[in-house]
Design a protein around this motif. Structure first.
Motif, PDB file in Angstrom:
ATOM      1  N   LYS A 261       0.837  -1.209   0.000  1.00  0.00           N
ATOM      2  CA  LYS A 261       0.000   0.000   0.000  1.00  0.00           C
ATOM      3  C   LYS A 261       0.869   1.255   0.000  1.00  0.00           C
ATOM      4  CE  LYS A 261      -3.893  -2.236   0.280  1.00  0.00           C
ATOM      5  NZ  LYS A 261      -4.885  -2.280  -0.754  1.00  0.00           N
ATOM      6  N   GLU A 262       2.006   1.191   0.686  1.00  0.00           N
ATOM      7  CA  GLU A 262       2.919   2.328   0.710  1.00  0.00           C
ATOM      8  C   GLU A 262       3.494   2.585  -0.688  1.00  0.00           C
ATOM      9  OE1 GLU A 262       6.594   3.930   3.439  1.00  0.00           O
ATOM     10  OE2 GLU A 262       6.528   1.781   3.011  1.00  0.00           O
TER      11      GLU A 262
ATOM     12  N   ALA B 111       2.125   1.768  -3.551  1.00  0.00           N
ATOM     13  CA  ALA B 111       1.040   2.272  -4.396  1.00  0.00           C
ATOM     14  C   ALA B 111       0.795   3.751  -4.119  1.00  0.00           C
ATOM     15  CB  ALA B 111      -0.235   1.462  -4.165  1.00  0.00           C
ATOM     16  N   MET B 112       0.843   4.122  -2.852  1.00  0.00           N
ATOM     17  CA  MET B 112       0.621   5.515  -2.474  1.00  0.00           C
ATOM     18  C   MET B 112       1.748   6.396  -3.004  1.00  0.00           C
ATOM     19  SD  MET B 112       0.249   7.158   1.343  1.00  0.00           S
ATOM     20  CE  MET B 112       1.954   6.773   1.728  1.00  0.00           C
TER      21      MET B 112
ATOM     22  N   ASP C  42       1.465   7.456  -6.577  1.00  0.00           N
ATOM     23  CA  ASP C  42       0.344   8.344  -6.898  1.00  0.00           C
ATOM     24  C   ASP C  42       0.744   9.794  -6.616  1.00  0.00           C
ATOM     25  OD1 ASP C  42      -2.104   9.973  -6.054  1.00  0.00           O
ATOM     26  OD2 ASP C  42      -3.081   8.182  -6.889  1.00  0.00           O
TER      27      ASP C  42
ATOM     28  N   ALA D  21      -1.522  11.718  -4.174  1.00  0.00           N
ATOM     29  CA  ALA D  21      -1.304  11.279  -2.791  1.00  0.00           C
ATOM     30  C   ALA D  21      -0.036  11.903  -2.233  1.00  0.00           C
ATOM     31  CB  ALA D  21      -1.221   9.750  -2.727  1.00  0.00           C
TER      32      ALA D  21
ATOM     33  N   ASN E 164      -8.643  10.238  -0.844  1.00  0.00           N
ATOM     34  CA  ASN E 164      -7.701   9.650  -1.794  1.00  0.00           C
ATOM     35  C   ASN E 164      -7.572   8.163  -1.460  1.00  0.00           C
ATOM     36  OD1 ASN E 164      -4.944   8.669  -2.610  1.00  0.00           O
ATOM     37  ND2 ASN E 164      -4.952  10.658  -3.631  1.00  0.00           N
ATOM     38  N   GLU E 165      -7.963   7.326  -2.393  1.00  0.00           N
ATOM     39  CA  GLU E 165      -8.017   5.884  -2.141  1.00  0.00           C
ATOM     40  C   GLU E 165      -6.662   5.290  -1.779  1.00  0.00           C
ATOM     41  OE1 GLU E 165     -10.109   2.886  -1.080  1.00  0.00           O
ATOM     42  OE2 GLU E 165     -11.098   4.633  -1.911  1.00  0.00           O
ATOM     43  N   LYS E 166      -5.591   5.772  -2.383  1.00  0.00           N
ATOM     44  CA  LYS E 166      -4.253   5.241  -2.095  1.00  0.00           C
ATOM     45  C   LYS E 166      -3.826   5.586  -0.673  1.00  0.00           C
ATOM     46  CE  LYS E 166      -3.397   4.068  -6.452  1.00  0.00           C
ATOM     47  NZ  LYS E 166      -3.643   2.842  -7.019  1.00  0.00           N
TER      48      LYS E 166
ATOM     49  N   SER F  99      -6.089   3.621   1.831  1.00  0.00           N
ATOM     50  CA  SER F  99      -5.683   2.213   1.922  1.00  0.00           C
ATOM     51  C   SER F  99      -4.398   2.060   2.723  1.00  0.00           C
ATOM     52  CB  SER F  99      -5.480   1.623   0.523  1.00  0.00           C
ATOM     53  OG  SER F  99      -6.698   1.552  -0.146  1.00  0.00           O
ATOM     54  N   PHE F 100      -3.456   2.970   2.498  1.00  0.00           N
ATOM     55  CA  PHE F 100      -2.199   2.925   3.249  1.00  0.00           C
ATOM     56  C   PHE F 100      -2.458   3.132   4.738  1.00  0.00           C
ATOM     57  CE2 PHE F 100       1.226   5.364   5.275  1.00  0.00           C
ATOM     58  CZ  PHE F 100       2.209   4.390   5.277  1.00  0.00           C
TER      59      PHE F 100
END
Length: 117
Positions: A26-27, A29-30, A33, A36, A78-80, A83-84
């Motif tokens: 998740k980190e 992915a964030m 972005d 993010a 912000n989904e990212k 999620s993180f």
């Protein structure tokens, strides 16, 4: 087995846990972005301003507090980032449980020693 060897073994188990692997995924992915990253940088800048104010014996101003709340809301949208943050909470729960197990064992040992005295 020495304490340090046990600590290394525990660290390895933590690193291989599904919670840690999820956190790292998740980190990544964030971090990939741009939106993010922009939100996080803005939030960290505001956090630093608040900390500086507190270090100087001042309360952060209402404008700063509102700005931080606004950024927090945007981060939750912000989904990212969201999620993180959720993965981070799950990993923190694992670490808290590990710490509780260790603390409990130490406390039990102290109580046994006091009972024997």
């Amino acid at each position: 087995m020495s304490i340090m060897e046990k600590a290394e073994e525990l660290a390895e188990e933590i690193v291989n846990s599904s919670e840690y692997e999820e956190l790292k995924a998740k980190e990544e992915a964030m971090q990939a972005d741009e939106d993010a990253q922009e939100l996080l940088q803005q939030y960290q800048a505001q956090q630093q301003r608040a900390q500086m104010a507190q270090m100087n014996g001042q309360q952060p101003g209402e404008d700063l507090q509102q700005e931080m709340q606004s950024l927090q809301s945007k981060m939750q949208e912000n989904e990212k980032v969201k999620s993180f943050m959720e993965a981070q909470q799950e990993f923190n729960k694992v670490m808290e449980t590990v710490n509780q197990v260790i603390s409990s064992a130490l406390q039990d040992e102290e109580e046994e020693e006091q009972a024997e005295a």
